[in-house]
Design a protein around this motif. Sequence first.
Motif, PDB file in Angstrom:
ATOM      1  N   ASN A   1      37.277  57.658  52.503  1.00 38.50           N
ATOM      2  CA  ASN A   1      37.896  59.079  52.686  1.00 38.50           C
ATOM      3  C   ASN A   1      38.813  59.273  53.628  1.00 38.50           C
ATOM      4  O   ASN A   1      38.854  60.006  54.104  1.00 38.50           O
ATOM      5  CB  ASN A   1      36.648  60.145  52.658  1.00 38.50           C
ATOM      6  CG  ASN A   1      36.067  60.229  51.242  1.00 38.50           C
ATOM      7  OD1 ASN A   1      36.186  59.913  50.279  1.00 38.50           O
ATOM      8  ND2 ASN A   1      34.878  61.225  51.303  1.00 38.50           N
ATOM      9  N   ALA A   2      39.610  58.314  53.918  1.00 42.65           N
ATOM     10  CA  ALA A   2      40.846  58.128  54.713  1.00 42.65           C
ATOM     11  C   ALA A   2      41.984  57.602  54.379  1.00 42.65           C
ATOM     12  O   ALA A   2      41.682  56.456  53.539  1.00 42.65           O
ATOM     13  CB  ALA A   2      40.136  57.714  56.155  1.00 42.65           C
ATOM     14  N   ILE A   3      42.938  57.914  54.885  1.00 37.81           N
ATOM     15  CA  ILE A   3      44.212  57.090  54.623  1.00 37.81           C
ATOM     16  C   ILE A   3      44.803  56.621  55.852  1.00 37.81           C
ATOM     17  O   ILE A   3      44.432  57.148  56.989  1.00 37.81           O
ATOM     18  CB  ILE A   3      45.361  57.981  53.893  1.00 37.81           C
ATOM     19  CG1 ILE A   3      45.918  58.931  54.687  1.00 37.81           C
ATOM     20  CG2 ILE A   3      44.842  58.438  52.554  1.00 37.81           C
ATOM     21  CD1 ILE A   3      47.055  59.728  54.269  1.00 37.81           C
TER      22      ILE A   3
ATOM     23  N   SER B   1      38.447  66.880  58.381  1.00 40.35           N
ATOM     24  CA  SER B   1      37.208  67.256  59.855  1.00 40.35           C
ATOM     25  C   SER B   1      35.953  67.174  59.344  1.00 40.35           C
ATOM     26  O   SER B   1      35.699  67.539  58.090  1.00 40.35           O
ATOM     27  CB  SER B   1      37.719  68.608  60.131  1.00 40.35           C
ATOM     28  OG  SER B   1      36.846  68.959  61.041  1.00 40.35           O
ATOM     29  N   HIS B   2      34.997  66.827  60.219  1.00 34.26           N
ATOM     30  CA  HIS B   2      33.722  66.779  59.882  1.00 34.26           C
ATOM     31  C   HIS B   2      33.050  68.034  60.293  1.00 34.26           C
ATOM     32  O   HIS B   2      31.976  68.355  59.974  1.00 34.26           O
ATOM     33  CB  HIS B   2      32.942  65.578  60.697  1.00 34.26           C
ATOM     34  CG  HIS B   2      33.404  64.199  60.321  1.00 34.26           C
ATOM     35  ND1 HIS B   2      34.300  63.659  60.767  1.00 34.26           N
ATOM     36  CD2 HIS B   2      32.494  63.357  59.518  1.00 34.26           C
ATOM     37  CE1 HIS B   2      34.592  62.307  60.147  1.00 34.26           C
ATOM     38  NE2 HIS B   2      33.498  62.304  59.601  1.00 34.26           N
ATOM     39  N   TYR B   3      33.877  69.017  60.893  1.00 31.60           N
ATOM     40  CA  TYR B   3      33.461  70.232  61.305  1.00 31.60           C
ATOM     41  C   TYR B   3      33.773  71.161  60.183  1.00 31.60           C
ATOM     42  O   TYR B   3      32.904  72.290  59.737  1.00 31.60           O
ATOM     43  CB  TYR B   3      34.328  70.471  62.592  1.00 31.60           C
ATOM     44  CG  TYR B   3      34.163  72.095  62.823  1.00 31.60           C
ATOM     45  CD1 TYR B   3      33.024  72.932  63.259  1.00 31.60           C
ATOM     46  CD2 TYR B   3      35.690  72.895  62.812  1.00 31.60           C
ATOM     47  CE1 TYR B   3      33.044  74.146  63.666  1.00 31.60           C
ATOM     48  CE2 TYR B   3      35.390  74.221  63.134  1.00 31.60           C
ATOM     49  CZ  TYR B   3      34.279  74.939  63.577  1.00 31.60           C
ATOM     50  OH  TYR B   3      34.345  76.258  63.681  1.00 31.60           O
ATOM     51  N   ASP B   4      34.960  71.205  59.694  1.00 28.05           N
ATOM     52  CA  ASP B   4      35.392  72.086  58.411  1.00 28.05           C
ATOM     53  C   ASP B   4      36.605  71.366  57.561  1.00 28.05           C
ATOM     54  O   ASP B   4      37.627  70.902  58.137  1.00 28.05           O
ATOM     55  CB  ASP B   4      36.163  73.226  59.113  1.00 28.05           C
ATOM     56  CG  ASP B   4      36.403  74.114  58.051  1.00 28.05           C
ATOM     57  OD1 ASP B   4      37.041  73.951  56.951  1.00 28.05           O
ATOM     58  OD2 ASP B   4      36.127  75.811  58.306  1.00 28.05           O
TER      59      ASP B   4
ATOM     60  N   LYS C   1      34.831  68.148  68.961  1.00 24.62           N
ATOM     61  CA  LYS C   1      33.244  67.769  69.405  1.00 24.62           C
ATOM     62  C   LYS C   1      32.906  67.054  68.042  1.00 24.62           C
ATOM     63  O   LYS C   1      32.274  65.892  68.311  1.00 24.62           O
ATOM     64  CB  LYS C   1      32.294  69.003  69.738  1.00 24.62           C
ATOM     65  CG  LYS C   1      31.137  68.204  70.184  1.00 24.62           C
ATOM     66  CD  LYS C   1      29.982  69.363  70.610  1.00 24.62           C
ATOM     67  CE  LYS C   1      28.724  68.946  71.256  1.00 24.62           C
ATOM     68  NZ  LYS C   1      27.996  68.105  70.143  1.00 24.62           N
ATOM     69  N   ALA C   2      32.843  67.569  66.836  1.00 24.44           N
ATOM     70  CA  ALA C   2      32.478  66.951  65.743  1.00 24.44           C
ATOM     71  C   ALA C   2      32.969  65.733  65.440  1.00 24.44           C
ATOM     72  O   ALA C   2      32.213  64.500  65.238  1.00 24.44           O
ATOM     73  CB  ALA C   2      32.849  67.911  64.557  1.00 24.44           C
ATOM     74  N   GLU C   3      34.282  65.568  65.709  1.00 28.97           N
ATOM     75  CA  GLU C   3      35.016  64.106  65.600  1.00 28.97           C
ATOM     76  C   GLU C   3      34.780  63.057  66.784  1.00 28.97           C
ATOM     77  O   GLU C   3      34.415  62.089  66.592  1.00 28.97           O
ATOM     78  CB  GLU C   3      36.576  64.050  65.674  1.00 28.97           C
ATOM     79  CG  GLU C   3      37.023  65.194  64.481  1.00 28.97           C
ATOM     80  CD  GLU C   3      36.404  65.058  63.218  1.00 28.97           C
ATOM     81  OE1 GLU C   3      36.165  63.988  62.830  1.00 28.97           O
ATOM     82  OE2 GLU C   3      35.996  66.164  62.506  1.00 28.97           O
TER      83      GLU C   3
ATOM     84  N   GLY D   1      36.551  65.323  50.720  1.00 27.28           N
ATOM     85  CA  GLY D   1      35.183  64.847  51.376  1.00 27.28           C
ATOM     86  C   GLY D   1      35.559  64.391  52.866  1.00 27.28           C
ATOM     87  O   GLY D   1      36.784  63.863  52.961  1.00 27.28           O
ATOM     88  N   THR D   2      34.813  64.170  53.600  1.00 28.47           N
ATOM     89  CA  THR D   2      34.925  63.708  54.911  1.00 28.47           C
ATOM     90  C   THR D   2      34.820  62.277  54.959  1.00 28.47           C
ATOM     91  O   THR D   2      34.173  61.554  54.272  1.00 28.47           O
ATOM     92  CB  THR D   2      34.139  64.527  56.100  1.00 28.47           C
ATOM     93  OG1 THR D   2      32.659  64.223  55.577  1.00 28.47           O
ATOM     94  CG2 THR D   2      33.977  65.938  55.881  1.00 28.47           C
TER      95      THR D   2
END
Length: 397
Positions: A45-47, A57-60, A275-277, A351-352
């Motif tokens: 789920n990344a490029i 973002s894992h936060y939003d 913080k989430a990242e 998705g994250t």
Amino acid sequence: MLLMFTAAPVVKACINPADSYAVEVVLNKPGIVYVPYPAFSALHNAIVENGTFIFRSHYDERLIVMLWNASDGPHLRVQVPVEWNETVLTKTTFNASLLITADALEKLKAIGWKKIDNLTFARNDVTIALKPVAGNECTSDRDCATGGCSGEVCAPRKEATEIITPCVYKPWYNCLSLTSCGCVNGLCTWKPNDAFEACLREHGVDPSKVIRAGYFELEVEAVNRSDGEVNAAVKDFLSAFGISCDVSLTLVKTSVTRLSPSLDPSEVSASKALKAELDWLIETGALRMDESDVEGVLRAAEWGNAGHNSHIGWYETENGTSAWIPYDESLNPLLVRCFTSEVPAYELPNGTAYVGPTLTKPPSEDSATTSGSAEGEVCGPGIVALLALLAAFARRR
């Protein structure tokens, strides 16, 4: 889904207006270790674009995360997606006498006005900034003095000795011990503070009857709002200060192209997003960083602390110590003055980002193969990262 946001800046990049909607940190403190592989060999789920990992973002998930290595260290950036839009701006200015009290601020908050800074407020794409207009009674506290039989009047020193009031002591005079007579924005007045104002109200006295109101120029700016909506917003704003009369406004409309965020930055926390990242990178093993350093970074995290001039890093302060601070607050920063308006677009998977279990190992000079399942396949969204890496490898060759 196509999302618009700025590309990863490099060390000597120009200022981008999208930096106002991002927070960025360079993890340049000695002892911090950033090793994306082997963990990112199974990144999904990344490029990957020019060596930069880009994902939601894992936060939003509405926010974009960018992670890249530069000459000064690994950079982590969280971006509110932005795009250039045609907008209609409505502007006007007028003067008003306002007493900014805790009560007035609470009333503004209750009717939906958000405090941007001490004298700027916004609601529903209408922003009102208060610009103090200085009086000419005084330039310092020495120009003011008390007068009246009980010393209950604060006035210019030359006039104070001539003021005569009835010698009847009123209970609210006791509140004067909580303040002082002085010069505020060119006017001689009892200086406002929460304790003084609360005391006056306890004695049934409206603070605006004792504290002289300041004079302000109100700058109003509305985005894509009708004249009726602007007038209603201004009237509602003034009502919090006890002003109920209609103000005749001269509204000026202009059509402009401006950078607009896809969501209101005040709805999301820059500190929590960063913080989430950091937590996720530490959890995956891609980053080794002390908790105290994480806390230091988060204390400096706010939208706008991004880009070459304002990103957060471990820098020397003006007092000779080092701390996590924005670069432009460090000792002798080399600031850039050029600007760019480029806003590239990327298509991100839903998705994250997550690690494993399927491998998406990037190519190397020794091997261009990718390990996957037992059949050698790369499953699911991870194929996006793999294809981007293969394309980057092909360009290098």
